[in-house]
Design a protein around this motif. Structure first.
Motif, PDB file in Angstrom:
ATOM      1  N   ARG A 247       0.496  -0.732   0.348  1.00 32.81           N
ATOM      2  CA  ARG A 247       0.259   0.266  -0.297  1.00 32.81           C
ATOM      3  C   ARG A 247       0.943   1.216  -0.034  1.00 32.81           C
ATOM      4  O   ARG A 247       0.594   2.162  -0.773  1.00 32.81           O
ATOM      5  CB  ARG A 247      -1.106  -0.093   1.230  1.00 32.81           C
ATOM      6  N   LYS A 248       2.001   1.224   1.118  1.00 32.32           N
ATOM      7  CA  LYS A 248       2.776   2.349   0.727  1.00 32.32           C
ATOM      8  C   LYS A 248       3.129   2.295  -0.446  1.00 32.32           C
ATOM      9  O   LYS A 248       3.094   3.585  -1.329  1.00 32.32           O
ATOM     10  CB  LYS A 248       4.001   1.990   1.771  1.00 32.32           C
TER      11      LYS A 248
ATOM     12  N   MET B 208       3.262   5.731  -5.435  1.00 32.76           N
ATOM     13  CA  MET B 208       3.251   5.891  -7.095  1.00 32.76           C
ATOM     14  C   MET B 208       1.990   6.947  -7.257  1.00 32.76           C
ATOM     15  O   MET B 208       2.073   7.868  -8.338  1.00 32.76           O
ATOM     16  CB  MET B 208       2.955   4.288  -7.300  1.00 32.76           C
ATOM     17  N   GLY B 209       0.946   6.090  -6.388  1.00 30.12           N
ATOM     18  CA  GLY B 209      -0.347   7.271  -6.417  1.00 30.12           C
ATOM     19  C   GLY B 209       0.094   8.984  -6.401  1.00 30.12           C
ATOM     20  O   GLY B 209      -0.226   9.911  -7.470  1.00 30.12           O
ATOM     21  N   LEU B 210       1.342   9.067  -4.931  1.00 29.39           N
ATOM     22  CA  LEU B 210       1.586  10.539  -5.341  1.00 29.39           C
ATOM     23  C   LEU B 210       2.637  11.076  -6.035  1.00 29.39           C
ATOM     24  O   LEU B 210       2.492  12.495  -6.569  1.00 29.39           O
ATOM     25  CB  LEU B 210       2.326  10.586  -3.894  1.00 29.39           C
ATOM     26  N   GLU B 211       3.061  10.281  -6.747  1.00 27.21           N
ATOM     27  CA  GLU B 211       3.537  10.867  -7.830  1.00 27.21           C
ATOM     28  C   GLU B 211       2.775  10.969  -8.909  1.00 27.21           C
ATOM     29  O   GLU B 211       3.390  12.513  -9.745  1.00 27.21           O
ATOM     30  CB  GLU B 211       4.566   9.559  -8.192  1.00 27.21           C
TER      31      GLU B 211
ATOM     32  N   SER C 237       0.575  15.229 -12.946  1.00 23.02           N
ATOM     33  CA  SER C 237      -0.760  15.490 -12.674  1.00 23.02           C
ATOM     34  C   SER C 237      -0.815  17.337 -12.163  1.00 23.02           C
ATOM     35  O   SER C 237      -1.629  18.297 -13.161  1.00 23.02           O
ATOM     36  CB  SER C 237      -2.078  15.160 -12.371  1.00 23.02           C
ATOM     37  N   LEU C 238      -0.283  17.428 -10.802  1.00 25.35           N
ATOM     38  CA  LEU C 238      -0.327  18.852 -10.944  1.00 25.35           C
ATOM     39  C   LEU C 238       1.010  19.482 -11.359  1.00 25.35           C
ATOM     40  O   LEU C 238       0.003  21.174 -11.820  1.00 25.35           O
ATOM     41  CB  LEU C 238      -0.054  18.709  -9.589  1.00 25.35           C
ATOM     42  N   LYS C 239       2.085  18.939 -11.835  1.00 20.31           N
ATOM     43  CA  LYS C 239       2.766  19.872 -12.494  1.00 20.31           C
ATOM     44  C   LYS C 239       2.316  20.118 -13.875  1.00 20.31           C
ATOM     45  O   LYS C 239       2.439  21.756 -14.178  1.00 20.31           O
ATOM     46  CB  LYS C 239       3.928  19.750 -12.781  1.00 20.31           C
ATOM     47  N   GLU C 240       1.418  19.159 -14.499  1.00 18.63           N
ATOM     48  CA  GLU C 240       0.558  19.318 -15.953  1.00 18.63           C
ATOM     49  C   GLU C 240      -0.222  20.418 -15.694  1.00 18.63           C
ATOM     50  O   GLU C 240      -0.395  21.625 -16.566  1.00 18.63           O
ATOM     51  CB  GLU C 240       0.480  18.076 -16.196  1.00 18.63           C
ATOM     52  N   GLU C 241      -1.151  20.324 -14.235  1.00 20.58           N
ATOM     53  CA  GLU C 241      -2.013  21.683 -14.018  1.00 20.58           C
ATOM     54  C   GLU C 241      -1.508  23.490 -14.158  1.00 20.58           C
ATOM     55  O   GLU C 241      -2.083  23.562 -14.630  1.00 20.58           O
ATOM     56  CB  GLU C 241      -3.126  21.710 -12.648  1.00 20.58           C
TER      57      GLU C 241
END
Length: 603
Positions: A510-511, A516-519, A524-528
């Motif tokens: 899970r960790k 990986m989910g946070l990455e 996506s945040l960078k793209e935003e």
DNA sequence: GCCGCATGTCATGTT
DNA sequence: TAAACATGACATGCG
């Protein structure tokens, strides 16, 4: 009832029938004559069936009289007149294909094929079975399969036909397949299995053929249990035939118990006994355990479908060398943590029974472990044994039998590649980001320690069961085995460690998934952010353009304004302002500049 | 020997 | 309250 009354009734029925037409009721439903006719037809059919059964029984008796045991090959061959000996191979080359007229293979040919399939060492005692009833051959053969032959693929007693033995030749195997496809033989097998199960009050869901009243019954199926049940005619010696292979699967005391049980098997040989023979460990543990007591306390047949005597854990424990597949799921069926992709299946010991057998020291141990054990054989005794000063006397039978839920002897036949292959398959999704060969190896490293500890304290339960049993079953099992404090402590520790190990694996998985989910979220945040920046610059440009347009428009409007003398207003002295009601005013800038200058002066 | 990684284990908190 | 689960921290083995 008078005739008039009958007519009135029929009229009434007609009226009702007309009313019921809409409901789909046919007229025959109300016609007593029609129903009576049907009843007669049914009785006629039953009579024909009985005649047919009788005929088949006669044929069977004649057939048995023709069978003869070949002392050298152990095969059952038909009694042939000396003048015309029948080559044995003939039966193997029988054309089993079903011709247009039906089955090209006769029933005695089928029986002969069965006899050929199972050699003499297994059928020495089968002669009695065969002498009594030929139909017991398939069942008894199945019971007397040699250890190298594959036992029942699953402990669940299927009423269907048994799989062909492994040792048959391809031709024979082909013949087997075709033989088993014969509905008559299937029926016989079903009936035989049923008879066997009935001795232990088991009932199995009947196959469609059995339920079909029109299906052809072989006479043997109608014999009494005493005649049909192979257990009655199979002497106890045959049970002991397996002492050479089976004993390693059961503790000594249990073995003696089993041997004591052999005569009982002779008289009452059912599914339970069947399992006792091939899976003594499980059957003695489970049979005397949570399932055994159920059978003793309430051997009602209704229990069987709801709670078969084999839980998924049993399946797991009973599948010798087979990878415990998804069903393992079945194991996972017991374990509701289906959200965890790892669960216990991914635990090497739980995923495959073969992985629980660590008879070979080189198997699953690190080099240092092996070296340590080689130099110090007593090191297998854990700190527990040292702590409690128990004398660990290596008892191969006990040690091996206790810790092999699969019931397999610990003859490590270099199965590691397959084992790792299984691991690779079973780890599945686990391959990323954890799974590497090294990890698999290390998964195996730890478990044997608990195995060794359990072995040192002679804990009569497999580590897999200790870890994976539901708490109720676990407690029940613990209560059934008289364990001392040290053993209980170790068992609790093994269970805690085993569960925590799986939990740690899940946690790390899970960790990593979170990371990986946070990455991904970060990407996506960078793209935003990039998108918003470009949008901002675009908005700035647009605003600039609009300001320019507004300015030019303002000047244009201002230039068109004239005073009463026809002079234009200076933009530096006047400005246009719009009120809230939409009207435009020309405001002199003097006041504005005055206020500004006043403000500046005050400040 | 150090380092990074994977894994097991323990302690502790949470469900 | 017990059991299972989650997780941080540490130990261990390995390359």
């Amino acid at each position: 009832m008078s005739e008039v009354g009958v007519i009135q009734d029929m009229e009434l029925i007609d009226i009702l029938w007309k009313q019921d037409i809409d409901l789909g009721a046919r007229r025959e439903v109300f016609d007593y004559n029609h129903r009576q006719k049907e009843h007669e037809l049914q009785r006629q059919r039953e009579l024909e069936e009985e005649k047919r059964l009788h005929l088949l029984r006669e044929q069977e008796k004649a057939l048995l009289a023709q069978l003869q045991l070949d002392e050298e090959t152990g095969e059952y061959i038909p009694r042939t007149p000396p003048s015309a000996p029948l080559p044995l191979e003939v039966s193997q080359n029988v054309n089993f294909t079903q011709g247009s007229g039906g089955h090209a293979m006769s029933f005695d040919e089928c029986l002969q094929l069965l006899a050929e399939t199972f050699p003499v060492e297994e059928t020495e005692n089968m002669s009695a079975c065969l002498a009594t009833t030929a139909i017991s051959v398939p069942s008894s053969n199945n019971i007397m399969m040699s250890p190298e032959q594959q036992p029942l693929s699953t402990p669940t007693l299927s009423p269907g036909p048994m799989p062909p033995p492994q040792r048959v030749s391809p031709d024979l195997e082909q013949a087997w397949m075709e033989l088993l496809s014969l509905p008559e033989l299937q029926q016989c097998l079903n009936m035989q299995m049923e008879d066997t199960l009935e001795t232990t009050n088991y009932t199995l869901p009947k196959s469609p053929e059995v339920q079909n009243p029109n299906f052809t019954f072989y006479p043997m199926a109608n014999l009494t249990n005493g005649e049909t049940n192979s257990s009655v005619v199979c002497p106890a010696e045959f049970i002991s035939t397996y002492d050479g292979s089976v004993p390693s699967m059961a503790p000594i005391d249990n073995l003696s118990q089993m041997e004591d049980k052999a005569p009982q098997l002779n008289t009452n040989y059912g599914a339970e006994s069947f399992c006792d023979i091939f899976y003594p460990t499980v059957s003695l543990e489970e049979g005397s355990g949570q399932h055994g007591h159920e059978e003793n306390e309430s051997p009602t047949t209704s229990d069987i479908p709801n709670k078969p005597s084999f839980t998924p854990m049993d399946l797991y424990s009973l599948s010798p060398g087979d990878t415990f597949d998804s069903d393992k799921q079945n194991v996972t069926a017991e374990m509701p943590d289906s959200d965890s992709g790892i669960s216990s299946n991914t635990s090497p010991h739980a995923s495959s029974p073969a992985k629980s057998t660590y008879g070979d020291r080189s198997y699953g141990y690190s080099d240092s472990d092996i070296e340590e054990m080689d130099h110090n054989p007593g090191s297998a005794e854990s700190d527990y044994s040292e702590m409690f000063s128990l004398n660990f006397q290596p008892d191969l039978r006990t040690a091996v039998s206790v810790f092999t839920p699969t019931g397999q002897p610990h003859q490590q036949n270099e199965s590691k590649p397959q084992h790792e292959m299984d691991l690779a398959e079973e780890s599945g999704h686990n391959s990323a980001p954890f799974t590497k060969d090294k990890q698999k190896k290390q998964l195996d490293v730890r478990l044997p320690r608990d195995e060794q500890r359990a072995k040192a304290l002679k804990i009569p339960v497999s580590v897999d069961m200790i870890i994976n049993l539901p708490v109720d079953d676990f407690n029940e099992m613990m209560s059934k085995h008289q364990l001392n404090d040290a053993q209980l402590a170790l068992v609790r520790d093994i269970r805690r460690r085993g569960k925590n190990k799986v939990a740690a694996q899940n946690c790390r998985k899970r960790k990593m998934e979170n990371i990986m989910g946070l990455e991904g979220e970060l990407d996506s945040l960078k793209e935003e952010k990039e998108r918003l920046l470009s949008e901002k610059s675009q908005n700035i440009t647009n605003l600039k353009d609009m300001k320019q347009q507004l300015n030019s428009l303002y000047l244009e409007v201002f230039s068109m304004l004239r005073d009463e003398k026809g002079n234009s207003y200076s933009p530096s002295n006047y400005s246009l302002q719009q009120s809230t009601d939409g009207s435009i005013f020309l405001v002199p800038r003097i006041k504005k500049t005055f206020i500004k200058s006043k403000d500046n002066h005050l400040s």
